[in-house]
Design a protein around this motif. Sequence first.
Motif, mmCIF file in Angstrom:
data_model
loop_
_atom_site.group_PDB
_atom_site.id
_atom_site.type_symbol
_atom_site.label_atom_id
_atom_site.label_comp_id
_atom_site.label_asym_id
_atom_site.label_seq_id
_atom_site.Cartn_x
_atom_site.Cartn_y
_atom_site.Cartn_z
ATOM 1 N N ILE A 111 0.781 -1.137 0.018
ATOM 2 C CA ILE A 111 -0.149 0.086 -0.035
ATOM 3 C C ILE A 111 0.863 1.228 0.076
ATOM 4 N N LEU A 112 0.591 2.286 -1.015
ATOM 5 C CA LEU A 112 1.660 3.317 -1.237
ATOM 6 C C LEU A 112 0.549 4.419 -1.455
ATOM 7 N N GLY A 113 1.124 5.715 -0.999
ATOM 8 C CA GLY A 113 0.415 6.818 -1.242
ATOM 9 C C GLY A 113 0.350 7.416 -2.573
ATOM 10 N N LEU A 114 -0.622 8.000 -2.956
ATOM 11 C CA LEU A 114 -0.822 8.435 -4.415
ATOM 12 C C LEU A 114 -0.530 9.936 -4.367
ATOM 13 N N ASP A 115 -0.716 10.524 -3.091
ATOM 14 C CA ASP A 115 -0.382 11.846 -2.904
ATOM 15 C C ASP A 115 0.874 11.863 -2.254
ATOM 16 N N LYS A 116 1.472 13.160 -1.857
ATOM 17 C CA LYS A 116 2.649 13.234 -0.882
ATOM 18 C C LYS A 116 2.421 12.833 0.377
ATOM 19 N N SER A 117 3.224 12.068 0.777
ATOM 20 C CA SER A 117 2.817 11.549 2.315
ATOM 21 C C SER A 117 2.919 12.329 3.217
ATOM 22 N N THR A 118 2.060 12.259 4.193
ATOM 23 C CA THR A 118 1.918 13.345 5.457
ATOM 24 C C THR A 118 3.306 13.473 6.246
ATOM 25 N N ILE A 119 3.968 12.189 6.311
ATOM 26 C CA ILE A 119 5.208 12.133 7.125
ATOM 27 C C ILE A 119 6.411 12.678 6.205
ATOM 28 N N SER A 120 6.419 12.835 4.806
ATOM 29 C CA SER A 120 7.194 13.518 4.297
ATOM 30 C C SER A 120 7.065 14.975 4.322
ATOM 31 N N MET A 121 5.845 15.533 4.507
ATOM 32 C CA MET A 121 5.653 16.656 4.601
ATOM 33 C C MET A 121 6.137 17.480 5.984
ATOM 34 N N GLU A 122 5.859 16.525 7.088
ATOM 35 C CA GLU A 122 6.390 16.857 8.264
ATOM 36 C C GLU A 122 7.938 16.933 8.549
ATOM 37 N N VAL A 123 8.626 15.967 7.719
ATOM 38 C CA VAL A 123 9.781 16.102 7.883
ATOM 39 C C VAL A 123 10.286 17.166 7.002
ATOM 40 N N GLU A 124 9.906 17.239 5.989
ATOM 41 C CA GLU A 124 10.623 18.427 5.286
ATOM 42 C C GLU A 124 10.497 19.760 5.763
ATOM 43 N N LYS A 125 9.110 20.124 6.517
ATOM 44 C CA LYS A 125 8.782 21.224 7.375
ATOM 45 C C LYS A 125 9.898 21.460 8.619
ATOM 46 N N THR A 126 10.197 20.583 9.146
ATOM 47 C CA THR A 126 11.145 20.182 10.294
ATOM 48 C C THR A 126 12.639 20.528 9.689
ATOM 49 N N ILE A 127 13.182 20.010 8.880
ATOM 50 C CA ILE A 127 14.540 20.104 8.092
ATOM 51 C C ILE A 127 14.603 21.633 7.495
#
Length: 306
Positions: A111-127
Motif C-alpha cells: 500500500i503506497l501513497g498516491l499523494d505526497k505522504s504526510t510524514i514527508s511533509m512533516e519531515v521536510e517542514k522540520t528540516i
Amino acid sequence: MRKLILSNLVIILTCCLTPQLKAQESWIDTSIHKGLTELESDYPFKILVSNDSIKTTSETLKNLNKAKLYFDEIFQTNLDFAVLFIENRVWNEHAYFPPPGLPQAGKGNVILGLDKSTISMEVEKTISQLPEHYLTSLKTVYGENIDLDLFYRETLSIHELAHLYHFKEGTQPQRKWLQELFATMSMYSFIKEKSNSSYQLMHTYPEFIIQSGDRMAEFKTLKDFEEKYVQKLTPQNYEWFQMQFYQNAKAIIDSNKSDILIRLQKFLINTDLGKTKILTDSELATRLEKEVGKEVTAILTNWEYK
C-alpha cells in the motif's frame, strides 16, 4: 463394477487435486480493494488506485517489477501480490494503519501513497528550519525543494514488498526487529545489485539521520522496539530505529553476504510464533548464529543501548 471403478477414480482425483486447488487460492486480502479501480497493465501483479491520475507512479511500478523478479529468483517463488495507490483523503478506508502515504504491506498487499505522504511533509517542514549548510547533501539528491517522497515511496516500497516474502508463510516473527532487518537487507541488496541509479535516493537520507545523532529518540533498546513498535513510538523514534537497522543491513550485504537473505527468510518462517514458542535472547542468539550467521547475532549481542 464399472461404477465402482469410476467412483474410486473420482475420489482419487479429488484427493490429488484438492491440495493443488488450495495452493492456488490467492492469499491477497481483497476486502480493502472495495471502491478502488484496477488498472490494466503488463505487470504480473494487480494495480489498484483510488484515483486514476497516476502519472507519478510509473517509476515506482518499474522498480517494484524489477524487485519482484529479483526476489522471486532469490527465494525461489512466484509471489502473488497487489499494489494499491491511495490518496491521503481516503487512506484510512484502504490502508492498515496511518499516517497517510506511509508505505506498508500486509496480507498480499503493498500500500503506497498516491499523494505526497504526510510524514514527508512533516519531515521536510522540520528540516527546512535547519541551517542551509546542513541541507546540501539532501538537496543534491532530493532536489532543491527536498522531495522526501523520493525516499519514502520510491525506496521504502521495495522494503515493504520484501516483507511479503516472509509474511506469506508467517506474520508473527520471533522479534520484530528481525523482520525489519530482513526487509531492509532485501531492499539494500536489490538496489545495490539491480537498481544502482536509486542508490543515493536510498542511502542519503538514512546517512543524514544517523549523523544527526539520537536526540529525537526517547527509546533506544531492542526491547523498546519490540514493546512499542510502530504505533507506540513517535515517528522520529521509530525512524531512528529503522536507520540503525539500515546501517547494519548495509554492512552485512556489503560484506558479500547476499546469501544470508535466504537463511534469514527461512529463519523467520521456521521460528514464526504461530509454529513455535518464543525464544529467550540467549536461545535466539544461539540459533541465529547457527542458522543465519554471526553478523545478525552481533546486532542482538552488541546493540549499543541496553
